[in-house]
Structure formats: structure tokens, C-alpha cells
Design a protein around this motif. Structure first.
Motif, PDB file in Angstrom:
ATOM      1  N   GLY A  68       0.811  -1.210   0.000  1.00 27.77           N
ATOM      2  CA  GLY A  68       0.000   0.000   0.000  1.00 27.77           C
ATOM      3  C   GLY A  68       0.842   1.257   0.000  1.00 27.77           C
ATOM      4  O   GLY A  68       0.338   2.348  -0.268  1.00 27.77           O
ATOM      5  N   ARG A 243      -4.962  -3.612   0.696  1.00 27.86           N
ATOM      6  CA  ARG A 243      -3.925  -2.848   0.011  1.00 27.86           C
ATOM      7  C   ARG A 243      -3.842  -1.401   0.490  1.00 27.86           C
ATOM      8  O   ARG A 243      -2.875  -0.707   0.179  1.00 27.86           O
ATOM      9  CB  ARG A 243      -4.147  -2.874  -1.498  1.00 27.86           C
ATOM     10  CG  ARG A 243      -3.891  -4.237  -2.138  1.00 27.86           C
ATOM     11  CD  ARG A 243      -3.486  -4.092  -3.598  1.00 27.86           C
ATOM     12  NE  ARG A 243      -2.250  -3.349  -3.749  1.00 27.86           N
ATOM     13  CZ  ARG A 243      -2.056  -2.372  -4.623  1.00 27.86           C
ATOM     14  NH1 ARG A 243      -3.030  -2.004  -5.436  1.00 27.86           N
ATOM     15  NH2 ARG A 243      -0.893  -1.755  -4.708  1.00 27.86           N
ATOM     16  N   SER A 244      -4.828  -0.958   1.232  1.00 22.56           N
ATOM     17  CA  SER A 244      -4.793   0.417   1.716  1.00 22.56           C
ATOM     18  C   SER A 244      -3.735   0.555   2.810  1.00 22.56           C
ATOM     19  O   SER A 244      -3.668  -0.246   3.740  1.00 22.56           O
ATOM     20  CB  SER A 244      -6.159   0.816   2.271  1.00 22.56           C
ATOM     21  OG  SER A 244      -6.079   2.088   2.884  1.00 22.56           O
ATOM     22  N   ASN A 274      -1.919   3.286  -2.204  1.00 24.58           N
ATOM     23  CA  ASN A 274      -3.341   2.972  -2.105  1.00 24.58           C
ATOM     24  C   ASN A 274      -3.867   3.456  -0.759  1.00 24.58           C
ATOM     25  O   ASN A 274      -3.381   3.017   0.285  1.00 24.58           O
ATOM     26  CB  ASN A 274      -3.554   1.462  -2.246  1.00 24.58           C
ATOM     27  CG  ASN A 274      -5.004   1.098  -2.498  1.00 24.58           C
ATOM     28  OD1 ASN A 274      -5.874   1.431  -1.704  1.00 24.58           O
ATOM     29  ND2 ASN A 274      -5.258   0.403  -3.592  1.00 24.58           N
TER      30      ASN A 274
END
Length: 360
Positions: A68, A243-244, A274
Motif C-alpha cells: 500500500g 492494500r490500503s 493505495n
């Protein structure tokens, strides 16, 4: 194991004798701890816990596992070295086990699920499950796919060299007695706060913003604990959007780890790839609530009736409602707001009960 313990005991005894006869039984700074042992050790434990779990969260977790964020190597490698010295963990081991955990979260193959092993076991004995999982054939296959540089390979192949080096430094700084005690505090950080704390508590109890296939929960309201472990307790947010690099999805949640990443990004030491934000969550809820109105005939009929009462087109009213849910400044009548609360309650109940509507 007996041979290893005997060797370590002999090494500690020799170090105790050498240090006490040279720089003194309390090392360079041990007198400070000796004067106020409880206060100093408590402060040290909290600081080292936050620093260690922050390094684990930013480097191993948000960067190397989920991509991320990309962190500059001059920031990332010191964090990896620190983790190696404090916990004996290497990027290769941690990332591979964590990838496996996400692939089988709260299922039978999850190495640290409280649903499978019980809360007490996951909380206090999870470190042993993690250690066993590192050698599973499936996890070993994942390890082969993880790129490493020379230093990372060295730390992977010499996992206990790091803690031995740090223990030696602690003994020189604080003396054999206090240095040994501080080293034990160092080594307990990961089992208590990371492997036990996050993976046990945040898969057992708390609230959910998102429907996931596992039992991940948010416990960010335990603010002091969540600060210490770098925002990792907003765990349902993470499992829903892996993915953040931000774990803050609602306005009242706080992720100190993402704050650190924003600071690194400001100084060009990290690149945010992300980011899932409260605005993103509002947009997502807006779409889901609109879908619910369309799929539930009661809500669709009520929305049409409200539109007629307000001399509006049905689609125009629905667009205004969606804009309001997104956080835009839209003035709505009380009857519409009451309707929206009912839609929200139904949506949240459907989430809890895992109900869905058949497609028309």
C-alpha cells in the motif's frame, strides 16, 4: 534445546562477570533504573512497544506484505534491523506467514485465529503457532517468492543473532541485571502486542465497518492500546481493504501509522500507493444504500411516495439522498432523513445477519 539454554546461560554468566568487573554491575545507565525501577521500566516498555510495532506495521505489514506504500530504503532498512534485534523477526518469515494468514483468515489453516484455537490460546500462545507456521511447506513456498537483498538474507539466516547483539548492548548500558530484564521486555513486545494482541483480540470482539469472510473486528476505540500498536486494531478495515496503507475508514477512527506515513511522504521518504479514506467509505455506503433502495420493494415504493409528496422526480430524490450520504451539503426534509435512517438500519442488520437480496 537444552544445549542452547546451557550455552546462553554460560554466556550470560561470563558477560555478568566481565561487565561487573569492568564498567560496574549497573553498566553506564543502570543506576537510573535502580533508583526508579517501576517508573523507568514502564516508560521503557511503552516506548519500545510503540517503536517496535510501528516498525512492524509500516515496514513488514503495509509496505512489504500489502504494497500500500513504498518506503525509502534508508528508512525501511533501519526498521528491519531494529525488528531483527528486538524480536528476531525477519521480513521473509513475517511476510510469508501474514500472507498465509490472510489467505485462510479464521479458517482451520489460520495459524493464529481465536475462533479456531480459542481466545486464551491465541492471546498467550499464538507466538508458538507463528513459529510452527514458518516451517509449513505451503509457507515455505511463499518465502521463495519474496525478494531480498543481502542484509535481509543475513537477518533471515541468522534470526537470533540480532537479539544476542541487542542483549549485549543492553547489558553494557544498564548492567547485567537490568540489561537482562530490559532485553526480556524487548523480546515480549511482539508476542504480546502483535501476534497475541492484534490477531487474537481483533478477530474476537469489536465492531465491523465491512462485511468480510472472516471475523475481523475494529477495536480502535481502545485508543491508548491502538496508539501503541500503530492503528493496527482497526482490523476489520484492514481485512476489507488490505492494500490500503490507511486503516482509518470513519471520521472518529485514528491511525497514527498513516500519520507517520504522510509525514514520510511529505519529505519524499515514502510514496502512498493505495489509500482508503472516510470519504471513500461514504462513497461506498452511498452506492450500497442506493442499491438497497432499488432491491427492497418497500424502500423503493416509499422513496417514490416521498418524491411525489415533495414534487420531485424519483431519480432526482435518489440522487439527492446519495449526495447526502457522500457527505455533500444537501438540505433534506425530515421525512426523507427518517427514511434514510431506516434504510441504514436495515443495511447494517443485513450485514450482521449476512443477508442479501436476490438479483431481479
Amino acid at each position: 534445546m537444552i544445549k542452547l539454554i546451557s550455552t546462553l546461560a554460560l554466556a550470560y554468566g561470563a558477560s555478568f562477570f566481565f561487565i561487573s568487573k569492568t564498567i560496574g554491575v549497573n553498566g553506564f545507565f543502570g543506576d537510573l533504573i535502580a533508583a526508579h525501577p517501576f517508573i523507568i521500566l514502564s516508560i521503557y516498555a511503552l516506548v519500545v512497544a510503540h517503536v517496535t510495532i510501528t516498525a512492524m506495521s509500516l515496514s513488514f505489514h503495509r509496505y512489504h506484505t500489502h504494497k500500500g506504500v513504498i518506503i525509502n530504503k534508508w528508512v525501511d532498512m533501519p526498521m528491519q534491523v531494529w525488528l531483527w534485534m528486538v524480536t528476531s523477526l525477519s521480513k521473509v518469515d513475517w511476510v510469508s506467514v501474514h500472507i498465509w494468514h490472510h489467505a485462510h483468515s479464521d479458517q482451520e489453516k489460520d495459524p493464529h485465529s481465536p475462533l479456531q484455537k480459542g481466545l486464551v490460546h491465541a492471546l498467550f500462545l499464538g507466538v508458538f503457532d507463528y513459529t510452527r507456521a514458518k516451517s509449513w511447506p505451503e509457507v515455505m513456498k511463499i518465502k521463495k517468492t519474496i525478494p531480498t537483498n543481502k542484509l535481509e538474507k543475513f537477518m533471515f539466516n541468522n534470526s537470533f543473532t540480532g537479539p544476542i547483539i541487542l542483549t549485549g548492548l543492553m547489558m553494557v548500558m544498564f548492567g547485567p541485571l537490568w540489561g537482562g530484564l530490559v532485553s526480556i521486555l524487548n523480546f515480549l513486545v511482539s508476542p504480546i502486542f502483535a501476534i497475541g494482541g492484534v490477531n487474537a483480540l481483533a478477530h474476537w470482539w469489536g465492531y465491523r465497518n465491512h462485511v468480510t469472510t472472516d471475523n475481523s473486528r475494529n477495536l480502535g476505540f481502545l485508543l491508548p492500546l491502538n496508539f501503541i500498536i500503530c492503528g493496527e486494531l482497526d482490523h476489520n478495515n484492514h481485512h476489507a481493504h488490505m492494500r490500503s496503507c490507511s486503516f482509518r475508514h470513519r471520521w472518529f477512527e485514528f491511525d497514527i501509522g498513516f500519520f507517520y506515513l504522510k509525514m514520510l511522504n511529505k519529505f519524499k521518504l515514502a510514496e502512498l500507493k493505495n489509500v482508503y479514506s472516510p470519504a471513500t467509505l461514504k462513497e461506498e455506503f452511498s452506492q450500497k444504500f442506493a442499491e438497497l433502495i432499488e432491491k427492497d420493494h418497500r424502500f423503493k415504493k416509499r422513496c417514490e411516495e416521498l418524491a411525489a409528496e415533495l414534487n420531485l422526480n424519483y431519480q432526482d430524490l435518489k440522487l439527492k439522498i446519495e449526495a447526502y450520504w457522500r457527505g455533500e451539503k444537501v438540505k433534506l426534509e425530515k421525512s426523507v432523513r427518517v427514511f434514510m435512517r431506516e434504510v441504514r438500519r436495515t443495511y447494517m442488520a443485513n450485514q450482521r445477519l449476512k443477508l442479501s437480496y436476490a438479483h431481479a
